[in-house]
Design a protein around this motif. Structure first.
Motif, PDB file in Angstrom:
ATOM      1  N   GLU A  23      14.805  73.467  44.602  1.00  0.00           N
ATOM      2  CA  GLU A  23      15.976  74.053  43.956  1.00  0.00           C
ATOM      3  C   GLU A  23      15.611  75.267  43.118  1.00  0.00           C
ATOM      4  O   GLU A  23      16.321  76.281  43.139  1.00  0.00           O
ATOM      5  CB  GLU A  23      16.692  73.002  43.106  1.00  0.00           C
ATOM      6  N   ARG A  24      14.512  75.178  42.374  1.00  0.00           N
ATOM      7  CA  ARG A  24      14.099  76.315  41.548  1.00  0.00           C
ATOM      8  C   ARG A  24      13.673  77.498  42.412  1.00  0.00           C
ATOM      9  O   ARG A  24      13.961  78.653  42.080  1.00  0.00           O
ATOM     10  CB  ARG A  24      12.964  75.905  40.614  1.00  0.00           C
ATOM     11  N   LEU A  25      13.006  77.208  43.521  1.00  0.00           N
ATOM     12  CA  LEU A  25      12.603  78.281  44.430  1.00  0.00           C
ATOM     13  C   LEU A  25      13.827  78.934  45.056  1.00  0.00           C
ATOM     14  O   LEU A  25      13.893  80.164  45.180  1.00  0.00           O
ATOM     15  CB  LEU A  25      11.687  77.722  45.517  1.00  0.00           C
ATOM     16  N   ARG A  26      14.835  78.123  45.427  1.00  0.00           N
ATOM     17  CA  ARG A  26      16.067  78.678  45.983  1.00  0.00           C
ATOM     18  C   ARG A  26      16.765  79.570  44.958  1.00  0.00           C
ATOM     19  O   ARG A  26      17.237  80.663  45.288  1.00  0.00           O
ATOM     20  CB  ARG A  26      16.993  77.557  46.421  1.00  0.00           C
ATOM     21  N   ASP A  27      16.836  79.117  43.707  1.00  0.00           N
ATOM     22  CA  ASP A  27      17.482  79.915  42.662  1.00  0.00           C
ATOM     23  C   ASP A  27      16.724  81.216  42.425  1.00  0.00           C
ATOM     24  O   ASP A  27      17.343  82.284  42.252  1.00  0.00           O
ATOM     25  CB  ASP A  27      17.563  79.113  41.367  1.00  0.00           C
ATOM     26  N   MET A  28      15.382  81.150  42.425  1.00  0.00           N
ATOM     27  CA  MET A  28      14.597  82.368  42.215  1.00  0.00           C
ATOM     28  C   MET A  28      14.766  83.343  43.376  1.00  0.00           C
ATOM     29  O   MET A  28      14.870  84.558  43.174  1.00  0.00           O
ATOM     30  CB  MET A  28      13.119  82.039  42.031  1.00  0.00           C
ATOM     31  N   LEU A  29      14.820  82.810  44.602  1.00  0.00           N
ATOM     32  CA  LEU A  29      15.048  83.670  45.768  1.00  0.00           C
ATOM     33  C   LEU A  29      16.404  84.354  45.671  1.00  0.00           C
ATOM     34  O   LEU A  29      16.523  85.557  45.942  1.00  0.00           O
ATOM     35  CB  LEU A  29      14.956  82.837  47.045  1.00  0.00           C
ATOM     36  N   GLY A  30      17.428  83.609  45.269  1.00  0.00           N
ATOM     37  CA  GLY A  30      18.761  84.192  45.126  1.00  0.00           C
ATOM     38  C   GLY A  30      18.804  85.284  44.072  1.00  0.00           C
ATOM     39  O   GLY A  30      19.397  86.348  44.284  1.00  0.00           O
ATOM     40  N   ARG A  31      18.153  85.038  42.925  1.00  0.00           N
ATOM     41  CA  ARG A  31      18.126  86.060  41.867  1.00  0.00           C
ATOM     42  C   ARG A  31      17.352  87.295  42.318  1.00  0.00           C
ATOM     43  O   ARG A  31      17.748  88.435  42.025  1.00  0.00           O
ATOM     44  CB  ARG A  31      17.508  85.480  40.598  1.00  0.00           C
ATOM     45  N   THR A  32      16.252  87.070  43.027  1.00  0.00           N
ATOM     46  CA  THR A  32      15.440  88.202  43.499  1.00  0.00           C
ATOM     47  C   THR A  32      16.230  89.076  44.463  1.00  0.00           C
ATOM     48  O   THR A  32      16.230  90.309  44.346  1.00  0.00           O
ATOM     49  CB  THR A  32      14.168  87.679  44.193  1.00  0.00           C
ATOM     50  N   ILE A  33      16.903  88.446  45.419  1.00  0.00           N
ATOM     51  CA  ILE A  33      17.701  89.209  46.378  1.00  0.00           C
ATOM     52  C   ILE A  33      18.839  89.933  45.667  1.00  0.00           C
ATOM     53  O   ILE A  33      19.113  91.107  45.947  1.00  0.00           O
ATOM     54  CB  ILE A  33      18.241  88.272  47.479  1.00  0.00           C
ATOM     55  N   GLY A  34      19.504  89.250  44.732  1.00  0.00           N
ATOM     56  CA  GLY A  34      20.622  89.867  44.024  1.00  0.00           C
ATOM     57  C   GLY A  34      20.204  91.085  43.220  1.00  0.00           C
ATOM     58  O   GLY A  34      20.832  92.151  43.293  1.00  0.00           O
ATOM     59  N   ILE A  35      19.125  90.968  42.455  1.00  0.00           N
ATOM     60  CA  ILE A  35      18.673  92.074  41.609  1.00  0.00           C
ATOM     61  C   ILE A  35      18.170  93.240  42.461  1.00  0.00           C
ATOM     62  O   ILE A  35      18.489  94.411  42.192  1.00  0.00           O
ATOM     63  CB  ILE A  35      17.576  91.593  40.641  1.00  0.00           C
ATOM     64  N   SER A  36      17.364  92.928  43.482  1.00  0.00           N
ATOM     65  CA  SER A  36      16.795  94.003  44.305  1.00  0.00           C
ATOM     66  C   SER A  36      17.875  94.726  45.107  1.00  0.00           C
ATOM     67  O   SER A  36      17.825  95.952  45.265  1.00  0.00           O
ATOM     68  CB  SER A  36      15.720  93.448  45.235  1.00  0.00           C
ATOM     69  N   CYS A  37      18.867  93.990  45.607  1.00  0.00           N
ATOM     70  CA  CYS A  37      19.958  94.646  46.338  1.00  0.00           C
ATOM     71  C   CYS A  37      20.867  95.439  45.405  1.00  0.00           C
ATOM     72  O   CYS A  37      21.456  96.457  45.816  1.00  0.00           O
ATOM     73  CB  CYS A  37      20.769  93.615  47.119  1.00  0.00           C
ATOM     74  N   ASN A  84      15.111  79.799  56.048  1.00  0.00           N
ATOM     75  CA  ASN A  84      15.348  79.357  54.670  1.00  0.00           C
ATOM     76  C   ASN A  84      16.636  78.553  54.538  1.00  0.00           C
ATOM     77  O   ASN A  84      16.844  77.894  53.511  1.00  0.00           O
ATOM     78  CB  ASN A  84      15.369  80.560  53.723  1.00  0.00           C
ATOM     79  N   ALA A  85      17.479  78.590  55.558  1.00  0.00           N
ATOM     80  CA  ALA A  85      18.646  77.706  55.550  1.00  0.00           C
ATOM     81  C   ALA A  85      18.199  76.253  55.617  1.00  0.00           C
ATOM     82  O   ALA A  85      18.769  75.375  54.958  1.00  0.00           O
ATOM     83  CB  ALA A  85      19.570  78.032  56.722  1.00  0.00           C
ATOM     84  N   GLY A  86      17.138  76.005  56.402  1.00  0.00           N
ATOM     85  CA  GLY A  86      16.606  74.648  56.492  1.00  0.00           C
ATOM     86  C   GLY A  86      15.605  74.325  55.411  1.00  0.00           C
ATOM     87  O   GLY A  86      15.596  73.220  54.861  1.00  0.00           O
ATOM     88  N   LEU A  87      14.743  75.305  55.077  1.00  0.00           N
ATOM     89  CA  LEU A  87      13.683  75.054  54.103  1.00  0.00           C
ATOM     90  C   LEU A  87      14.218  74.954  52.683  1.00  0.00           C
ATOM     91  O   LEU A  87      13.763  74.127  51.889  1.00  0.00           O
ATOM     92  CB  LEU A  87      12.637  76.171  54.180  1.00  0.00           C
ATOM     93  N   LEU A  88      15.205  75.812  52.353  1.00  0.00           N
ATOM     94  CA  LEU A  88      15.683  75.898  50.970  1.00  0.00           C
ATOM     95  C   LEU A  88      17.181  75.673  50.818  1.00  0.00           C
ATOM     96  O   LEU A  88      17.689  75.646  49.698  1.00  0.00           O
ATOM     97  CB  LEU A  88      15.333  77.277  50.382  1.00  0.00           C
ATOM     98  N   GLY A  89      17.908  75.565  51.924  1.00  0.00           N
ATOM     99  CA  GLY A  89      19.348  75.458  51.823  1.00  0.00           C
ATOM    100  C   GLY A  89      20.000  76.756  51.398  1.00  0.00           C
ATOM    101  O   GLY A  89      21.052  76.751  50.736  1.00  0.00           O
ATOM    102  N   TYR A  90      19.390  77.880  51.784  1.00  0.00           N
ATOM    103  CA  TYR A  90      19.896  79.194  51.377  1.00  0.00           C
ATOM    104  C   TYR A  90      19.807  80.128  52.580  1.00  0.00           C
ATOM    105  O   TYR A  90      18.836  80.854  52.760  1.00  0.00           O
ATOM    106  CB  TYR A  90      19.073  79.732  50.205  1.00  0.00           C
ATOM    107  N   GLY A  91      20.834  80.083  53.422  1.00  0.00           N
ATOM    108  CA  GLY A  91      20.827  80.807  54.675  1.00  0.00           C
ATOM    109  C   GLY A  91      21.401  82.205  54.578  1.00  0.00           C
ATOM    110  O   GLY A  91      21.815  82.668  53.512  1.00  0.00           O
ATOM    111  N   PRO A  92      21.474  82.920  55.721  1.00  0.00           N
ATOM    112  CA  PRO A  92      21.888  84.328  55.719  1.00  0.00           C
ATOM    113  C   PRO A  92      23.327  84.556  55.279  1.00  0.00           C
ATOM    114  O   PRO A  92      23.608  85.527  54.568  1.00  0.00           O
ATOM    115  CB  PRO A  92      21.675  84.756  57.174  1.00  0.00           C
ATOM    116  N   LEU A  93      24.258  83.717  55.692  1.00  0.00           N
ATOM    117  CA  LEU A  93      25.653  83.924  55.311  1.00  0.00           C
ATOM    118  C   LEU A  93      25.837  83.804  53.798  1.00  0.00           C
ATOM    119  O   LEU A  93      26.565  84.592  53.177  1.00  0.00           O
ATOM    120  CB  LEU A  93      26.552  82.927  56.046  1.00  0.00           C
ATOM    121  N   ARG A  94      25.182  82.816  53.213  1.00  0.00           N
ATOM    122  CA  ARG A  94      25.273  82.651  51.764  1.00  0.00           C
ATOM    123  C   ARG A  94      24.618  83.820  51.043  1.00  0.00           C
ATOM    124  O   ARG A  94      25.124  84.286  50.018  1.00  0.00           O
ATOM    125  CB  ARG A  94      24.611  81.342  51.353  1.00  0.00           C
ATOM    126  N   GLN A  95      23.525  84.311  51.572  1.00  0.00           N
ATOM    127  CA  GLN A  95      22.856  85.457  50.952  1.00  0.00           C
ATOM    128  C   GLN A  95      23.737  86.701  50.988  1.00  0.00           C
ATOM    129  O   GLN A  95      23.869  87.411  49.977  1.00  0.00           O
ATOM    130  CB  GLN A  95      21.525  85.721  51.658  1.00  0.00           C
TER     131      GLN A  95
END
Length: 300
Positions: A112-126, A233-244
């Motif tokens: 969960e923490r890795l998924r949250d960090m990935l989401g924040r990283t993508i959001g800030i960088s984009c 990452n949809a399977g590994l972290l529950g954070y797939g392309p559509l959600r991203q």
């Protein structure tokens, strides 16, 4: 020295880097080998190495194809058009890679923490990358006129299309680093093989129809790659392309609107009678500065 000056520049650059590392880093190699560590690191590392080689070969294939099918002038226009967005993308990507892999690796057992960090990283960088690419597309004409001259204007449309290819670069980097951080370099290698085979197919289909068609195909393929890279990452972290893409949608929409407004303002300003009597470089600089200020005001 001529061109040899460039060779010696690189030689002394890396020589000084080696000396500084020896002075600043206290670790020194010893004459012993741990076979267990070697097996573990090699099992992970060779896949990353092969993936990098495949990516490097593919990224450099467009120049010889353009040279073969078109002309040396077309190669020059493409290289110049690709140069500006590539510098930005590489700078952002290298910074992200240096920071993300160790940060993600520390959280590889905390899904969960890795998924949250990935989401924040993508959001800030984009949030940073989208407006930079949209803005660069909007100011392509005055930028080329100012830095390269009127004779290089055929590079401007290519610059815009290359910006489309690089716009989602942070999403590629972040997803791949998250996969590697989990130790799944096997997935990383499979992704690179699949993507490059598809990319070569797209190139073979679009190349006979002109450079513009090639670059449009490349931009569309790079968009598709955001889904390919994020799919594991949809399977590994529950954070797939559509959600991203849903998470970065507001930044994308705002960047597109900003780019359109800045481009339209630049076109009107460049044709304004008050600037018509200015020298070409001064006119281009004036339009460029006005567009940058307008884009910053809209986006911020």
């Amino acid at each position: 020295l001529g061109t040899w000056a460039l060779v010696w520049q690189q030689f002394f650059k890396y020589l000084m880097l080696m000396v500084l590392l020896l002075l600043l880093v206290r670790w020194r190699p010893r004459a012993c080998i741990s076979l267990n560590s070697l097996r573990s690191l090699f099992s992970f590392g060779w896949k990353v190495l092969v993936s990098g080689l495949i990516d490097t070969i593919y990224n450099n294939i467009y120049t010889p194809v353009i040279q073969k099918l078109f002309s040396s002038a077309a190669v020059g226009f493409y290289n110049r058009g690709n140069q500006f967005p590539q510098i930005i993308a590489n700078s952002v990507g290298q910074t992200m890679q240096a920071v993300m892999l160790p940060a993600f690796s520390r959280l590889q057992d905390e899904r969960e923490r890795l998924r949250d960090m990935l989401g924040r990283t993508i959001g800030i960088s984009c949030y940073i990358m989208f407006p930079m690419m949209a803005g660069l597309m909007a100011v392509a004409d005055p930028l080329i006129r100012l830095l390269l001259g009127e004779s290089w204007m055929p590079a401007a449309p290519m610059l815009r299309l290359c910006c489309l290819s690089y716009a989602a670069w942070p999403m590629h980097v972040a997803n791949l680093q998250a996969i590697n951080a989990g130790g799944r370099s096997d997935i990383y290698l499979r992704l690179e093989i699949v993507k490059k085979l598809l990319g070569v197919g797209v190139l073979m289909i679009t190349a006979p129809h002109g450079i513009a068609c090639m670059l449009i195909g490349k931009a569309a393929f790079d968009l598709l790659c955001t889904f390919i890279n994020a799919a594991p990452n949809a399977g590994l972290l529950g954070y797939g392309p559509l959600r991203q893409w849903r998470d970065v949608g507001p930044e994308l929409l705002l960047s597109v609107l900003m780019g359109i407004m800045v481009y339209m303002a630049g076109q009107r300003l460049y044709g304004a009678a008050v600037l018509a009597e200015l020298p070409g470089a001064v006119r281009a600089l004036t339009v460029l500065v006005a567009q940058v200020l307008l884009g910053a005001a809209i986006y911020m």
